[in-house]
Design a protein around this motif. Sequence first.
Motif, short mmCIF file in Angstrom:
data_model
loop_
_atom_site.label_atom_id
_atom_site.label_comp_id
_atom_site.label_asym_id
_atom_site.label_seq_id
_atom_site.Cartn_x
_atom_site.Cartn_y
_atom_site.Cartn_z
N THR A 36 1.76 1.86 -3.75
CA THR A 36 0.62 2.31 -4.54
C THR A 36 0.19 3.73 -4.15
N THR A 37 0.27 4.04 -2.87
CA THR A 37 -0.10 5.39 -2.42
C THR A 37 0.86 6.43 -2.97
N HIS A 85 0.82 -1.21 0.00
CA HIS A 85 0.00 0.00 0.00
C HIS A 85 0.85 1.26 0.00
#
Length: 278
Positions: free
Chosen positions: A36-37, A33
């Motif tokens: 992706t962030t 995450h």
Amino acid sequence: MSVTEFPELADEMTVMTFPDAVTDISEAIKKHHLATTFGWQDVAQRYRRSRIGAFWLTINMSVMIGALGLIFGNLFRTPMQEFLPFVGCGLIVWGFISSCLSDGCTSFIGAEGIILQVRMPLFTHVMRTLWRNTIVFAHNLVVVPVVLVIVAAPISWVAILALPGFILVSLNLLWMMLVLATICARFRDMTQVMQNFLQVIFYLTPIIWQMKTLPTGMPHYLFDLNPFYHLITLIRGPLLGQIPSPVTWLYAIAMLAVGWLFALWLFGRYRKRIPYWL
């Protein structure tokens, strides 16, 4: 403090190999995450305050495909129904591959502030770069069905094979980006060398020209040895209704296995030196 001032520290930093690399990569995957962030933020930051946003990328790619398709299609005297989809898919896939490799060179350099201040797996920054370029690739991919409709080219179920092809290409790009990020963190001039190399490869790879346009007697195996030809074919072929040959799949899989072994060795050996190089 410099690593060169403490030889015993330098020796300790080059002892770790596969286990250290695998641990870093595993932790980065578990915390995917973060990548992706950061990747979404990179794209959003680039097109902040723009009404069209990242679709400017799609517009730019459409203009390039139209211009090169018309010019080289007439030069090579190839039917536009065949040549325009070929050039369009080739440019889009090549744009994804070349951007990943070019940006991969600066994956660690560009994240210097985070690496030096935050405890985070280094492979996260490589994943971040890949995800950012995947978002751009997805925007550009919108052009493909439009081009096929314009030239009335058939759309085949074979296009589904582009998905496993994309996954295989992405896995190959990840090890290449990891190697480039590690080397370029130490040798900054390698970034420029890589950009020049990609420019040469662009013309040596059948992207804006087709294999059938080669002069009679030209050995095709010289181009079959080009790894970028196979990587592009894994995605472009299915989009054009062509099933990639078993040789292309085996070539990409073999390159994946050998490449990751080398990348794990290199990254594991020099991982702890990277913050000092930055």
